[in-house]
Design a protein around this motif. Sequence first.
Motif, PDB file in Angstrom:
ATOM      1  N   PRO A 256      -1.106  12.579  -2.328  1.00 22.61           N
ATOM      2  CA  PRO A 256      -2.294  13.375  -2.023  1.00 22.61           C
ATOM      3  C   PRO A 256      -3.524  12.868  -2.774  1.00 22.61           C
ATOM      4  CG  PRO A 256      -0.721  14.648  -3.352  1.00 22.61           C
ATOM      5  CD  PRO A 256      -0.079  13.345  -3.026  1.00 22.61           C
ATOM      6  N   GLY A 257      -4.589  12.609  -2.024  1.00 21.42           N
ATOM      7  CA  GLY A 257      -5.879  12.273  -2.617  1.00 21.42           C
ATOM      8  C   GLY A 257      -6.041  10.866  -3.130  1.00 21.42           C
ATOM      9  N   VAL A 258      -5.070   9.974  -2.860  1.00 17.81           N
ATOM     10  CA  VAL A 258      -5.182   8.609  -3.372  1.00 17.81           C
ATOM     11  C   VAL A 258      -4.424   7.629  -2.469  1.00 17.81           C
ATOM     12  CG1 VAL A 258      -3.167   8.744  -4.898  1.00 17.81           C
ATOM     13  CG2 VAL A 258      -5.013   7.186  -5.456  1.00 17.81           C
ATOM     14  N   VAL A 259      -4.980   6.428  -2.348  1.00 21.71           N
ATOM     15  CA  VAL A 259      -4.286   5.307  -1.713  1.00 21.71           C
ATOM     16  C   VAL A 259      -4.144   4.248  -2.797  1.00 21.71           C
ATOM     17  CG1 VAL A 259      -4.387   3.531   0.067  1.00 21.71           C
ATOM     18  CG2 VAL A 259      -5.256   5.822   0.557  1.00 21.71           C
TER      19      VAL A 259
ATOM     20  N   ASP B  88       0.260   5.166   0.789  1.00 19.70           N
ATOM     21  CA  ASP B  88      -0.732   6.146   1.243  1.00 19.70           C
ATOM     22  C   ASP B  88      -0.120   7.525   1.462  1.00 19.70           C
ATOM     23  OD1 ASP B  88       0.714   5.572   3.513  1.00 19.70           O
ATOM     24  OD2 ASP B  88      -0.988   4.876   4.683  1.00 19.70           O
ATOM     25  N   ASN B  89       1.012   7.768   0.808  1.00 20.41           N
ATOM     26  CA  ASN B  89       1.694   9.055   0.966  1.00 20.41           C
ATOM     27  C   ASN B  89       1.379  10.049  -0.157  1.00 20.41           C
ATOM     28  OD1 ASN B  89       3.365   7.272  -0.761  1.00 20.41           O
ATOM     29  ND2 ASN B  89       4.715   9.056  -0.859  1.00 20.41           N
TER      30      ASN B  89
ATOM     31  N   PRO C 127      -9.889   6.540  -3.387  1.00 18.63           N
ATOM     32  CA  PRO C 127      -9.922   7.756  -2.576  1.00 18.63           C
ATOM     33  C   PRO C 127      -9.672   7.361  -1.111  1.00 18.63           C
ATOM     34  CG  PRO C 127     -11.893   7.586  -3.951  1.00 18.63           C
ATOM     35  CD  PRO C 127     -11.170   6.271  -4.037  1.00 18.63           C
ATOM     36  N   PRO C 128      -9.006   8.196  -0.338  1.00 13.37           N
ATOM     37  CA  PRO C 128      -8.698   7.845   1.050  1.00 13.37           C
ATOM     38  C   PRO C 128      -9.919   7.434   1.879  1.00 13.37           C
ATOM     39  CG  PRO C 128      -7.417   9.744   0.406  1.00 13.37           C
ATOM     40  CD  PRO C 128      -8.387   9.474  -0.718  1.00 13.37           C
ATOM     41  N   GLY C 129     -11.038   8.088   1.687  1.00 16.09           N
ATOM     42  CA  GLY C 129     -12.243   7.725   2.446  1.00 16.09           C
ATOM     43  C   GLY C 129     -12.727   6.329   2.124  1.00 16.09           C
TER      44      GLY C 129
ATOM     45  N   VAL D  19       0.853  -1.189   0.000  1.00 15.21           N
ATOM     46  CA  VAL D  19       0.000   0.000   0.000  1.00 15.21           C
ATOM     47  C   VAL D  19       0.889   1.238   0.000  1.00 15.21           C
ATOM     48  CG1 VAL D  19      -1.741   1.278   1.314  1.00 15.21           C
ATOM     49  CG2 VAL D  19      -1.796  -1.211   1.286  1.00 15.21           C
TER      50      VAL D  19
ATOM     51  N   TRP E 273     -10.841   3.870   1.081  1.00 11.78           N
ATOM     52  CA  TRP E 273      -9.858   2.947   1.655  1.00 11.78           C
ATOM     53  C   TRP E 273     -10.109   2.765   3.153  1.00 11.78           C
ATOM     54  CZ3 TRP E 273      -7.050  -0.812   0.128  1.00 11.78           C
ATOM     55  CH2 TRP E 273      -6.002  -1.292   0.921  1.00 11.78           C
ATOM     56  N   ARG E 274     -10.378   3.858   3.867  1.00 13.71           N
ATOM     57  CA  ARG E 274     -10.677   3.761   5.309  1.00 13.71           C
ATOM     58  C   ARG E 274     -11.909   2.899   5.540  1.00 13.71           C
ATOM     59  NH1 ARG E 274      -8.897   9.026   5.164  1.00 13.71           N
ATOM     60  NH2 ARG E 274     -11.000   9.848   4.897  1.00 13.71           N
TER      61      ARG E 274
END
Length: 63
Positions: A29-32, A26-27, A48-50, A24, A52-53
Motif C-alpha cells: 500500500p502506498g509504495v512501488v 507493486d503490491n 509513490p504510485p503516482g 518491481v 511510478w505511473r
Amino acid sequence: MELTGARWRKSTRSNGQGGNCVEVADNLPGVVAVRDSKDPAGPALAFPPGAWRTFLTRLPIRP
C-alpha cells in the motif's frame, strides 16, 4: 522502509542472459519498490504510485 511481504516480479524488458534485470513490487500500500534482481538483498528504491505511473508513461518504447 519495510518491504516485508513485497511480491517481486521481473521486468518484461529484462533480457534472458541475466543482465538488465529490474524487479518491481507493486503490491504494497502506498509504495512501488524497484530493485536489481542480481542483488535482491541490496538496496531498493521506493516511489509513490503516482510517480511510478508517470515514470512508466514517459519511457521510450523500443522494439
